[in-house]
Design a protein around this motif. Structure first.
Motif, PDB file in Angstrom:
ATOM      1  N   ALA A   2       6.033   1.928 -12.836  1.00 32.94           N
ATOM      2  CA  ALA A   2       7.482   1.773 -12.628  1.00 32.94           C
ATOM      3  C   ALA A   2       7.993   2.633 -11.484  1.00 32.94           C
ATOM      4  CB  ALA A   2       8.226   2.125 -13.916  1.00 32.94           C
ATOM      5  N   ASN A   3       7.391   3.780 -11.249  1.00 38.28           N
ATOM      6  CA  ASN A   3       7.861   4.679 -10.202  1.00 38.28           C
ATOM      7  C   ASN A   3       6.997   4.630  -8.947  1.00 38.28           C
ATOM      8  OD1 ASN A   3      10.119   5.832 -11.602  1.00 38.28           O
ATOM      9  ND2 ASN A   3       8.617   6.781 -12.951  1.00 38.28           N
ATOM     10  N   HIS A   4       6.164   3.613  -8.822  1.00 33.56           N
ATOM     11  CA  HIS A   4       5.340   3.446  -7.628  1.00 33.56           C
ATOM     12  C   HIS A   4       6.244   3.119  -6.442  1.00 33.56           C
ATOM     13  CE1 HIS A   4       2.176   1.801  -4.993  1.00 33.56           C
ATOM     14  NE2 HIS A   4       1.377   2.600  -5.691  1.00 33.56           N
ATOM     15  N   TRP A   5       5.823   3.527  -5.254  1.00 31.96           N
ATOM     16  CA  TRP A   5       6.662   3.337  -4.074  1.00 31.96           C
ATOM     17  C   TRP A   5       6.868   1.858  -3.748  1.00 31.96           C
ATOM     18  CZ3 TRP A   5       4.835   0.878   0.258  1.00 31.96           C
ATOM     19  CH2 TRP A   5       3.455   0.726   0.365  1.00 31.96           C
ATOM     20  N   VAL A   6       5.910   1.000  -4.083  1.00 26.75           N
ATOM     21  CA  VAL A   6       6.072  -0.433  -3.819  1.00 26.75           C
ATOM     22  C   VAL A   6       7.221  -1.000  -4.666  1.00 26.75           C
ATOM     23  CG1 VAL A   6       4.950  -2.698  -4.003  1.00 26.75           C
ATOM     24  CG2 VAL A   6       3.664  -0.731  -3.160  1.00 26.75           C
ATOM     25  N   ILE A   7       7.292  -0.588  -5.920  1.00 25.74           N
ATOM     26  CA  ILE A   7       8.369  -1.031  -6.794  1.00 25.74           C
ATOM     27  C   ILE A   7       9.707  -0.509  -6.286  1.00 25.74           C
ATOM     28  CG2 ILE A   7       9.261  -0.966  -9.161  1.00 25.74           C
ATOM     29  CD1 ILE A   7       6.695  -2.609  -8.835  1.00 25.74           C
ATOM     30  N   SER A   8       9.735   0.737  -5.842  1.00 25.69           N
ATOM     31  CA  SER A   8      10.974   1.305  -5.309  1.00 25.69           C
ATOM     32  C   SER A   8      11.469   0.509  -4.102  1.00 25.69           C
ATOM     33  CB  SER A   8      10.766   2.765  -4.917  1.00 25.69           C
ATOM     34  OG  SER A   8      10.434   3.541  -6.034  1.00 25.69           O
ATOM     35  N   TRP A   9      10.564   0.213  -3.194  1.00 29.74           N
ATOM     36  CA  TRP A   9      10.943  -0.559  -2.012  1.00 29.74           C
ATOM     37  C   TRP A   9      11.351  -1.975  -2.372  1.00 29.74           C
ATOM     38  CZ3 TRP A   9      12.208   0.670   2.772  1.00 29.74           C
ATOM     39  CH2 TRP A   9      11.883   1.939   3.230  1.00 29.74           C
ATOM     40  N   ALA A  10      10.650  -2.589  -3.311  1.00 25.18           N
ATOM     41  CA  ALA A  10      10.992  -3.960  -3.709  1.00 25.18           C
ATOM     42  C   ALA A  10      12.376  -4.024  -4.338  1.00 25.18           C
ATOM     43  CB  ALA A  10       9.941  -4.503  -4.678  1.00 25.18           C
ATOM     44  N   LEU A  11      12.726  -2.998  -5.116  1.00 25.30           N
ATOM     45  CA  LEU A  11      14.044  -2.982  -5.747  1.00 25.30           C
ATOM     46  C   LEU A  11      15.174  -2.804  -4.737  1.00 25.30           C
ATOM     47  CD1 LEU A  11      13.338  -0.915  -8.979  1.00 25.30           C
ATOM     48  CD2 LEU A  11      13.794  -3.370  -8.800  1.00 25.30           C
ATOM     49  N   VAL A  12      14.848  -2.364  -3.548  1.00 22.72           N
ATOM     50  CA  VAL A  12      15.853  -2.225  -2.494  1.00 22.72           C
ATOM     51  C   VAL A  12      15.814  -3.432  -1.548  1.00 22.72           C
ATOM     52  CG1 VAL A  12      16.547  -0.836  -0.506  1.00 22.72           C
ATOM     53  CG2 VAL A  12      15.837   0.282  -2.621  1.00 22.72           C
ATOM     54  N   ILE A  13      14.625  -3.839  -1.155  1.00 24.20           N
ATOM     55  CA  ILE A  13      14.474  -4.882  -0.132  1.00 24.20           C
ATOM     56  C   ILE A  13      14.860  -6.267  -0.645  1.00 24.20           C
ATOM     57  CG2 ILE A  13      12.769  -6.077   1.324  1.00 24.20           C
ATOM     58  CD1 ILE A  13      13.531  -3.314   2.347  1.00 24.20           C
ATOM     59  N   VAL A  14      14.472  -6.621  -1.854  1.00 29.62           N
ATOM     60  CA  VAL A  14      14.739  -7.971  -2.361  1.00 29.62           C
ATOM     61  C   VAL A  14      16.240  -8.267  -2.434  1.00 29.62           C
ATOM     62  CG1 VAL A  14      14.451  -9.511  -4.343  1.00 29.62           C
ATOM     63  CG2 VAL A  14      12.512  -8.189  -3.507  1.00 29.62           C
ATOM     64  N   PRO A  15      17.075  -7.381  -3.000  1.00 28.66           N
ATOM     65  CA  PRO A  15      18.517  -7.669  -2.954  1.00 28.66           C
ATOM     66  C   PRO A  15      19.080  -7.736  -1.536  1.00 28.66           C
ATOM     67  CG  PRO A  15      18.080  -6.015  -4.610  1.00 28.66           C
ATOM     68  CD  PRO A  15      16.804  -6.210  -3.852  1.00 28.66           C
ATOM     69  N   VAL A  73      22.244  -6.997  -9.413  1.00 29.23           N
ATOM     70  CA  VAL A  73      22.483  -6.372 -10.719  1.00 29.23           C
ATOM     71  C   VAL A  73      21.164  -6.178 -11.467  1.00 29.23           C
ATOM     72  CG1 VAL A  73      23.629  -6.675 -12.949  1.00 29.23           C
ATOM     73  CG2 VAL A  73      24.835  -7.238 -10.854  1.00 29.23           C
ATOM     74  N   THR A  74      20.247  -7.141 -11.362  1.00 28.28           N
ATOM     75  CA  THR A  74      18.933  -7.005 -11.997  1.00 28.28           C
ATOM     76  C   THR A  74      18.161  -5.834 -11.410  1.00 28.28           C
ATOM     77  OG1 THR A  74      18.870  -9.390 -12.393  1.00 28.28           O
ATOM     78  CG2 THR A  74      16.783  -8.202 -12.538  1.00 28.28           C
ATOM     79  N   ALA A  75      18.205  -5.701 -10.088  1.00 30.50           N
ATOM     80  CA  ALA A  75      17.510  -4.586  -9.440  1.00 30.50           C
ATOM     81  C   ALA A  75      18.118  -3.249  -9.851  1.00 30.50           C
ATOM     82  CB  ALA A  75      17.556  -4.745  -7.923  1.00 30.50           C
ATOM     83  N   ARG A  76      19.429  -3.202  -9.980  1.00 25.48           N
ATOM     84  CA  ARG A  76      20.078  -1.958 -10.414  1.00 25.48           C
ATOM     85  C   ARG A  76      19.654  -1.585 -11.836  1.00 25.48           C
ATOM     86  NH1 ARG A  76      24.354   1.777  -9.617  1.00 25.48           N
ATOM     87  NH2 ARG A  76      23.930   3.197 -11.322  1.00 25.48           N
ATOM     88  N   LEU A  77      19.600  -2.576 -12.720  1.00 26.73           N
ATOM     89  CA  LEU A  77      19.150  -2.310 -14.084  1.00 26.73           C
ATOM     90  C   LEU A  77      17.700  -1.851 -14.108  1.00 26.73           C
ATOM     91  CD1 LEU A  77      20.777  -5.127 -16.214  1.00 26.73           C
ATOM     92  CD2 LEU A  77      21.059  -2.681 -16.498  1.00 26.73           C
ATOM     93  N   ALA A  78      16.865  -2.504 -13.318  1.00 25.08           N
ATOM     94  CA  ALA A  78      15.456  -2.098 -13.259  1.00 25.08           C
ATOM     95  C   ALA A  78      15.330  -0.677 -12.705  1.00 25.08           C
ATOM     96  CB  ALA A  78      14.663  -3.081 -12.400  1.00 25.08           C
ATOM     97  N   TRP A  79      16.153  -0.346 -11.719  1.00 28.62           N
ATOM     98  CA  TRP A  79      16.127   1.001 -11.143  1.00 28.62           C
ATOM     99  C   TRP A  79      16.497   2.037 -12.202  1.00 28.62           C
ATOM    100  CZ3 TRP A  79      14.734   2.337  -6.186  1.00 28.62           C
ATOM    101  CH2 TRP A  79      14.961   3.661  -5.815  1.00 28.62           C
ATOM    102  N   ASP A  80      17.519   1.724 -13.003  1.00 31.16           N
ATOM    103  CA  ASP A  80      17.953   2.651 -14.047  1.00 31.16           C
ATOM    104  C   ASP A  80      16.936   2.743 -15.185  1.00 31.16           C
ATOM    105  OD1 ASP A  80      20.220   3.160 -12.621  1.00 31.16           O
ATOM    106  OD2 ASP A  80      21.499   1.823 -13.800  1.00 31.16           O
TER     107      ASP A  80
END
Length: 105
Positions: free
Chosen positions: A70-83, A49-56
């Motif tokens: 915020a839109n760097h590819w590392v952040i994008s991947w982290a928001l998917v991989i960590v959950p 849920v935290t990753a979804r909020l951060a994504w939004d």
């Protein structure tokens, strides 16, 4: 809106996580397997849920500097991989607990 629904879900998941950590409602059979399963399950929910909020929230960042971060590819991947790792940890522990408490007993 959807954002406020996700925010309420995050607050509820944190409340249940704190309630579970303070009470630990299950007994100690199976090496505290049920408490650990519930903890891992709540952790996976909270992280998701935290990753979804951060994504939004990333789409609402208007600053040039913070927008690039915020839109760097590392952040994008982290928001998917960590959950996904949290859910994999839960599934792996559930499988290990079933194996340990049935086959190895």
């Amino acid at each position: 809106s959807e954002f406020y629904g996700n925010l309420l879900m995050l607050l509820a998941s944190w409340a249940f996580m704190l309630l579970h950590l303070t009470t630990q409602p299950f007994d100690n059979r199976g090496f505290t397997c049920l408490d650990k399963l519930e903890t891992f399950n709540l952790r996976a929910l909270t992280v998701t849920v935290t990753a979804r909020l951060a994504w939004d929230i990333r789409s609402a960042v208007q600053s040039e500097f913070y927008g690039k971060i915020a839109n760097h590819w590392v952040i994008s991947w982290a928001l998917v991989i960590v959950p996904l790792l949290c859910h994999a940890w839960f599934i792996g522990f559930a499988a290990w607990s079933l194996f340990r408490n049935t086959v190895l007993k």
